[in-house]
Design an enzyme around this catalytic site. Structure first.
Site, PDB file in Angstrom:
ATOM      1  CD  GLN A 216      -2.597  -0.993   2.707  1.00 42.29           C
ATOM      2  OE1 GLN A 216      -3.264  -0.027   3.068  1.00 42.29           O
ATOM      3  NE2 GLN A 216      -2.399  -2.024   3.494  1.00 42.29           N
ATOM      4  CB  SER A 240      -6.102  -0.264   1.717  1.00 37.39           C
ATOM      5  OG  SER A 240      -6.699  -1.244   0.881  1.00 37.39           O
ATOM      6  CG  HIS A 242      -7.571  -4.073  -1.282  1.00 40.18           C
ATOM      7  ND1 HIS A 242      -7.970  -5.056  -2.142  1.00 40.18           N
ATOM      8  CD2 HIS A 242      -8.162  -2.927  -1.735  1.00 40.18           C
ATOM      9  CE1 HIS A 242      -8.754  -4.541  -3.086  1.00 40.18           C
ATOM     10  NE2 HIS A 242      -8.890  -3.249  -2.853  1.00 40.18           N
ATOM     11  CG  ASP A 249      -9.972  -3.687  -6.310  1.00 39.40           C
ATOM     12  OD1 ASP A 249     -10.867  -3.399  -5.493  1.00 39.40           O
ATOM     13  OD2 ASP A 249      -8.847  -3.166  -6.313  1.00 39.40           O
ATOM     14  CD  GLU A 298     -12.644   2.305  -5.180  1.00 39.13           C
ATOM     15  OE1 GLU A 298     -12.553   1.139  -4.721  1.00 39.13           O
ATOM     16  OE2 GLU A 298     -11.733   3.145  -5.123  1.00 39.13           O
ATOM     17  CG  HIS A 301     -13.264  -2.179  -2.905  1.00 35.01           C
ATOM     18  ND1 HIS A 301     -11.910  -2.087  -2.644  1.00 35.01           N
ATOM     19  CD2 HIS A 301     -13.837  -2.512  -1.726  1.00 35.01           C
ATOM     20  CE1 HIS A 301     -11.696  -2.359  -1.373  1.00 35.01           C
ATOM     21  NE2 HIS A 301     -12.853  -2.618  -0.781  1.00 35.01           N
TER      22      HIS A 301
END
Ligand SMILES: [Zn+2]
Length: 329
Positions: A216, A240, A242, A249, A298, A301
């Protein structure tokens, strides 16, 4: 890992007795802290004070420059602030590798402002003080399926989810990369989602799942250099989701596997939004919720939260922030 409810921060607390004429603004100014921090530590819902009321005063940042090997009360003061934010550090007044690593991790969030050398100085003081003013926190329940990770609630630099595996689904690339990883519970749900898509003739590809703090940092440093407004679409390290292993994604050949808002207009994007909750996923950054999520729409995501929560969030057109009652503006 300590639980959210019985977590007690390890810092000294100054008590202050409210006097006639005091306001939160004046008290914050006198103790060089922030109204938001005083409200947080005292669990105040409003700005109204009563004469004679006792207030805890949050720890504040020292001046000066500190490096590995520095010792003394100022280092202890700094450590008290780091504990207040939620970092795991001993307030022993010794600027050792642990303290230096935390400082480095904080500096990596702001590559456009400061060098990540792990040395505390005036610029680093400023970035940490800004975090204090918005009640920035290190999340204490990173393993929870409903953990909130966003611009105010960040993961520790060294947090890596347990049970990361590669889901058996088509990716837009063939070789192994860590971004293929997902937490096992999310990976299993994702395989089921992709199986149903395939059955219904919907072609989806996975693009990017797990992202370490270091990765990141690399991404954000590159993005902020190219675009000063990058934080609208790119997370600072630790911010994030993630990094939780619960987010991924997804795109489709119909938009050349790109991460673009027009995916939401395609039959694949529409299918994803309609079917994600059945498998425990939500569209994490929906349209017209930018003021809450602080990210643009988004459609690609998706975030795993489990079936029941996903259905409640998507059926009621909510964000995870709203579902958790943690909207901070
Ligand atoms: Zn994403």
């Amino acid at each position: 890992m300590q639980q959210h409810n019985d977590w007690l921060p390890d810092y000294r607390v100054t008590n202050y007795k409210v006097k006639p004429g005091d306001t939160l603004y004046l008290i914050a100014k006198r103790f060089k802290t922030h109204i938001s921090a005083i409200k947080k530590i005292n669990k105040l819902k409003s700005n109204i004070l009563f004469v004679g009321q006792y207030l805890k005063i949050p720890p504040t940042l020292p001046d000066g420059i500190y490096v590995i090997g520095s010792t003394g009360p100022s280092v202890k003061k700094l450590q008290e602030v780091l504990s207040f934010i939620g970092f795991d550090v001993n307030n022993d007044g010794y600027y050792g590798p642990v303290t230096s690593k935390i400082i480095k991790g904080l500096q990596q969030k702001f590559p456009e402002i400061v060098i990540d050398d792990g040395v505390y100085g005036p610029k680093t003081k400023k970035i940490i003080d800004n975090l204090l003013s918005v009640n920035y926190e290190i999340v204490r329940n990173p393993e929870s399926r409903t953990v909130l990770v966003n611009k105010l609630n960040a993961l520790n630099p060294d947090y890596v989810p347990k049970n990361l595996i590669v889901p058996e689904i088509p990716f837009s690339f063939t070789e192994f990369r860590p971004q293929k990883l997902m937490r096992a519970d999310a990976a299993n749900a994702l395989e089921a989602l992709f199986a149903k898509a395939k059955q219904e003739g919907i072609e989806l590809n996975a693009i990017s799942g797990y992202r370490s703090y270091e990765y990141q940092h690399k991404l954000f440093s590159r993005n902020i250099k190219a675009n000063p407004k990058a934080n609208l679409f790119s997370s600072r390290p630790g911010e994030s989701e993630h990094q939780t292993g619960l987010a991924i994604d997804i795109s489709s050949p119909s938009v050349d596997n790109r991460l673009v808002q027009s995916l939401g207009e395609t039959k694949e994007g529409k299918w994803l939004e309609a079917n994600a909750p059945e498998f425990g996923f939500i569209i994490r950054f929906p349209k017209e919720k930018e003021n809450i999520t602080r990210y643009r729409y988004e459609p690609w995501h998706i975030r795993y939260v489990g079936k029941d929560v996903a259905k409640r969030i998507m059926d009621n057109n909510l964000t995870l922030e709203e579902y958790l009652g943690k909207v901070n503006n």
